[in-house]
Design an enzyme around this catalytic site. Structure first.
Site, short mmCIF file in Angstrom:
data_model
loop_
_atom_site.label_atom_id
_atom_site.label_comp_id
_atom_site.label_asym_id
_atom_site.label_seq_id
_atom_site.Cartn_x
_atom_site.Cartn_y
_atom_site.Cartn_z
CB CYS A 1 -0.66 2.62 4.02
SG CYS A 1 -2.08 1.84 3.26
CG ASP A 2 3.07 1.39 4.52
OD1 ASP A 2 2.63 1.91 5.56
OD2 ASP A 2 2.86 0.21 4.22
CB CYS B 1 -0.94 0.00 1.19
SG CYS B 1 -2.02 1.44 1.23
#
Ligand code: NDP
Length: 316
Positions: free
Chosen positions: A142-143, A139
């Site tokens: 997200c990261d 992701c």
């Protein structure tokens, strides 16, 4: 813990990520005393990530597993019965629906909220699995921000890979796309964005052979599938898998309407499925946004839809 064998619930929620636990919170607050069967991965995909920085309300960020514990505690506070257990099969032929849990006992449900989520596809390399959440992730949204001024790779050649590679150039100093063929399947527009970005390099006909590093990623080995040559990229610190997702909806195959990939099709703006009394939320029905906050939003919708539907049954 109460024995719930053969107990009848107004709402049974299948799955315990942000969608399921938000549905549980709303259903519990509506006095529906929902049962949540957590499934094989209690808390869902967020329990495999580290910091979550894009869920509103946590200005300093929060650890994924901690956030899901908070979701669970909040639902439980209002009376949701959240328990470990996987639904193995469901008798859809009459209502209340009969759900078998762990091949051990049955429960009955006037309505079901499906929040079984989706799972990112992984290559299955031991080194990839060992370093998941320590530099290997599926992701970018997200990261990505953890890889400022670093060299990262993206695996895949579809729209997600193009989108994630482009997104990652906001942070990373360099993004290398590793693709197993010599052309992308992504849309031309997305490809052109990648080709026009000077921070992105492409390694064609290549696969990830091994992720290097003990505690965190500190390099990758890439194999050229045409000539077998192995290249080591020793400055890579992030590995982003973008080889597709699979919704966890096999339990509902042949019963609920789904697209070709298995995402449940809901009715326009609501969470109603094609079967009366069954509602779907979260990643099990969303191939586009796939965020905790959107999953939570649809979980709320599912609980409200279920509540209204149950009321309408009462009146009928
Ligand atoms: P796709 O299935 O479209 O692409 C997966 C990619 O991963 C392919 O290039 C495939 O290679 C590669 N791949 C699959 N398995 C492996 C493996 N084992 N090893 C190496 N490579 C592998 O998935 P996406 O997530 O990209 O897209 C899913 C859907 O969502 C699509 O319909 C897409 O159009 C849509 N989407 C739309 C977006 C938008 O419009 N903004 C953004 C993101 C997704 P190969 O090509 O060789 O098969």
């Amino acid at each position: 813990m109460e024995d719930i064998s053969d107990k009848r619930f107004k709402v049974v929620i299948v799955g315990s990520g942000p969608a399921g636990l938000t549905a549980a919170l709303y259903a519990a607050r509506a006095d529906l005393s929902p049962l949540v069967l957590e499934g094989p991965e209690p808390g869902g995909q967020l329990t495999t990530t580290t910091d979550v920085e894009n869920f509103p309300g946590y200005p300093e960020g929060v650890l994924g597993p901690k956030m899901m514990e908070d979701f669970k505690a909040q639902a439980a506070r209002f009376g949701a019965d959240v328990r470990y257990g996987t639904v193995e099969n469901i008798d859809f032929s009459k209502r209340p629906f009969k759900l078998n849990v762990d091949d051990e006992y049955d429960v009955f449900a006037d309505s079901i909220i499906v929040s079984t989520g989706a799972s990112a596809k992984w290559l299955g390399l031991p080194s990839e699995q060992r370093l998941r959440g320590r530099g290997v992730t599926a992701c970018a949204t997200c990261d990505g921000a953890f890889f400022r001024n670093q060299h990262v790779i993206v695996i895949g050649g579809g729209d997600t890979a193009m989108e994630e590679a482009t997104f990652l150039t906001r942070y990373a100093s360099k993004v290398t796309i590793i693709h197993r063929r010599d052309e992308f399947r992504a849309s031309k527009a997305m490809q052109n964005r990648v080709f026009g970005n000077e921070k992105i390099e492409i390694m064609w006909d290549s696969t990830l052979e091994e992720v290097l590093g003990e505690q965190v990623v500190d390099g990758v080995k890439i194999k050229n599938v045409k000539n077998g040559e192995i290249t080591t990229l020793s400055d890579v610190t992030g590995v982003f898998l973008a080889i597709g997702h699979k919704p966890n909806t096999d339990l509902f195959k042949d019963v609920l309407k789904m697209d070709d990939v298995g995402y449940i099709i809901t009715d326009g703006k609501s969470t109603h499925t094609n079967m009366e009394g069954i509602f779907a939320c979260g990643d099990a029905q969303d191939s586009v946004y796939r965020q905790a906050v959107t999953a939570a939003g649809t979980g709320c919708m599912a609980a409200m839809d279920a509540e209204r539907w149950l009321e309408s049954q009462h009146e009928a």
